[in-house]
Enzyme design. Structure first.
Site, mmCIF file in Angstrom:
data_model
loop_
_atom_site.group_PDB
_atom_site.id
_atom_site.type_symbol
_atom_site.label_atom_id
_atom_site.label_comp_id
_atom_site.label_asym_id
_atom_site.label_seq_id
_atom_site.Cartn_x
_atom_site.Cartn_y
_atom_site.Cartn_z
ATOM 1 N N SER A 191 -0.557 8.121 -5.478
ATOM 2 C CA SER A 191 0.087 6.835 -5.736
ATOM 3 C C SER A 191 0.134 6.589 -7.237
ATOM 4 O O SER A 191 -0.910 6.616 -7.894
ATOM 5 C CB SER A 191 -0.690 5.706 -5.045
ATOM 6 O OG SER A 191 -0.674 5.877 -3.649
ATOM 7 N N GLY A 211 1.458 3.722 -8.607
ATOM 8 C CA GLY A 211 1.732 2.316 -8.803
ATOM 9 C C GLY A 211 3.221 2.020 -8.736
ATOM 10 O O GLY A 211 3.932 2.515 -7.862
ATOM 11 N N ALA A 212 3.696 1.228 -9.689
ATOM 12 C CA ALA A 212 5.108 0.833 -9.695
ATOM 13 C C ALA A 212 6.055 2.005 -9.924
ATOM 14 O O ALA A 212 7.255 1.906 -9.664
ATOM 15 C CB ALA A 212 5.336 -0.223 -10.780
ATOM 16 N N GLY A 214 5.972 4.909 -8.320
ATOM 17 C CA GLY A 214 6.281 5.633 -7.097
ATOM 18 C C GLY A 214 5.129 6.476 -6.604
ATOM 19 O O GLY A 214 3.963 6.212 -6.910
ATOM 20 N N GLY A 220 -1.919 0.808 -1.051
ATOM 21 C CA GLY A 220 -2.164 2.241 -0.972
ATOM 22 C C GLY A 220 -2.606 2.671 0.416
ATOM 23 O O GLY A 220 -2.244 3.753 0.894
ATOM 24 N N ASP A 221 -3.384 1.818 1.070
ATOM 25 C CA ASP A 221 -3.834 2.120 2.429
ATOM 26 C C ASP A 221 -2.660 2.081 3.400
ATOM 27 O O ASP A 221 -2.562 2.902 4.315
ATOM 28 C CB ASP A 221 -4.910 1.117 2.858
ATOM 29 C CG ASP A 221 -6.026 1.005 1.835
ATOM 30 O OD1 ASP A 221 -6.414 2.043 1.267
ATOM 31 O OD2 ASP A 221 -6.491 -0.119 1.581
#
Length: 317
Positions: free
Chosen positions: A222, A224-225, A227, A253-254
């Site tokens: 992950s 974040g913003a 992608g 994220g989960d």
């Protein structure tokens, strides 16, 4: 059926506030109380998608009883491991611009007998159901050695299970030697695992390849913003999504990991599902998990033409 393991669950209270002003009396505009912990959130996201899930977790005291009750209310089968200590309670404060301030309690200390009972419960639940994935998530509570996840992965593989692992630090590095099928670090966790900063998508892809060399079957990273990346023995893919407004990133994220596993846990189709679930989650309040009605597959782009030179919005160090 997806079996989740959360060694350090929590009771999470989320307050929405106009702004967080230190030292002032702040009146919340909204509040929620949810069962928390990364594996718990994966189970909640799987259940919200209408799929079957069992949550294995140590529970103790009044907070533990409330966590079990809240999970049951969401249609999740709970396999509790009774412990002497009380389940931790966490607080999150969410601001309108998406900024989230979290206060996480340390949680109880598990005894050697409780740690072993947790492993045995995972084995029993896996044997009793048609489990497609065992998902091991989150930090380890006091009393569990960094090698505890490695032990769980080894036992699960011996039983024929596929393992998805979402943890960090020494626990991640220890578990890699047992070759988990999928690991899901964020950018900071990925940087810590390889011991250097990540400034670009290409840096993250290279670090993910190194985790595969250390034992991971595939890496779902992950960013974040920016992608998500999927790096596996069949290729490297990059996924991103349009997000109109970020409300809370708790559990995003989960939710992504749940979406990935729901779609089979391999290949670009699973990455697209992961990105869609994560994008939907950040547009919901608190740690609310998205239902199929919340997903917008048309907003998701997945490509094998990874933008290696793209600078990360939030470089990881």
């Amino acid at each position: 059926m997806i079996l989740t393991v959360t060694p350090n669950p929590s009771l999470d209270r989320t307050y929405e506030v106009p702004s967080l002003d230190r030292g002032e009396v702040i009146r919340a505009t909204g509040e929620r109380m949810d069962p928390g912990g990364k594996g718990v959130n994966v189970s909640r996201a799987v259940a919200a998608a209408g799929r079957r899930t069992v949550a294995v977790l140590p529970l103790g005291g009044a907070p533990g009883a409330l966590v079990a009750e809240l999970l049951h209310d969401q249609g999740i089968t709970v396999a509790p491991v009774p412990i002497a200590g009380a389940t931790r309670s966490n607080i999150s404060v969410a601001e309108p611009d998406g900024t989230l301030t979290k206060i996480n309690a340390p949680g109880p200390e598990l005894s050697p007998a409780e740690a072993e009972l947790l492993l045995e419960t995972v084995r029993d639940q896996y044997s009793a159901a048609e489990t497609t994935w065992i998902t091991c998530c989150g930090s380890l509570p006091r009393g569990l050695a960094p090698s505890w996840y490695a032990d769980l992965v080894a036992r699960a593989h011996a039983a024929g299970a596929r393992i998805a692992l979402d943890t960090s630090g020494p626990a991640l590095l220890e578990a890699l030697r047992e070759r988990p099928d999928v690991v899901k670090p964020n950018a900071e966790e990925l940087a810590a695992a390889v011991g250097r900063p990540l400034l670009t998508v290409g840096d993250a892809a290279k670090a993910a390849e190194e985790l595969r060399e250390m034992g991971a079957g595939a890496v779902l990273a992950s960013l974040g913003a920016d992608g998500q990346l999927l790096v596996s023995d069949t290729g490297v893919w990059f996924g991103s999504a349009r997000v109109d407004a970020v409300r809370s990133n708790v559990g995003a994220g989960d939710s992504s990991l749940a979406g990935f596993l729901i779609a089979g846990g391999t290949g670009p189709e699973s990455l697209a599902s992961a990105v869609a679930h994560g994008a939907a989650a950040v547009q919901l309040p608190g740690s609310v998990m998205p239902t199929p009605a919340d997903l917008d597959p048309s907003a998701v782009t997945v490509t094998s033409e990874v933008p290696l030179d793209r600078v990360l919005t939030e470089p990881a160090s």
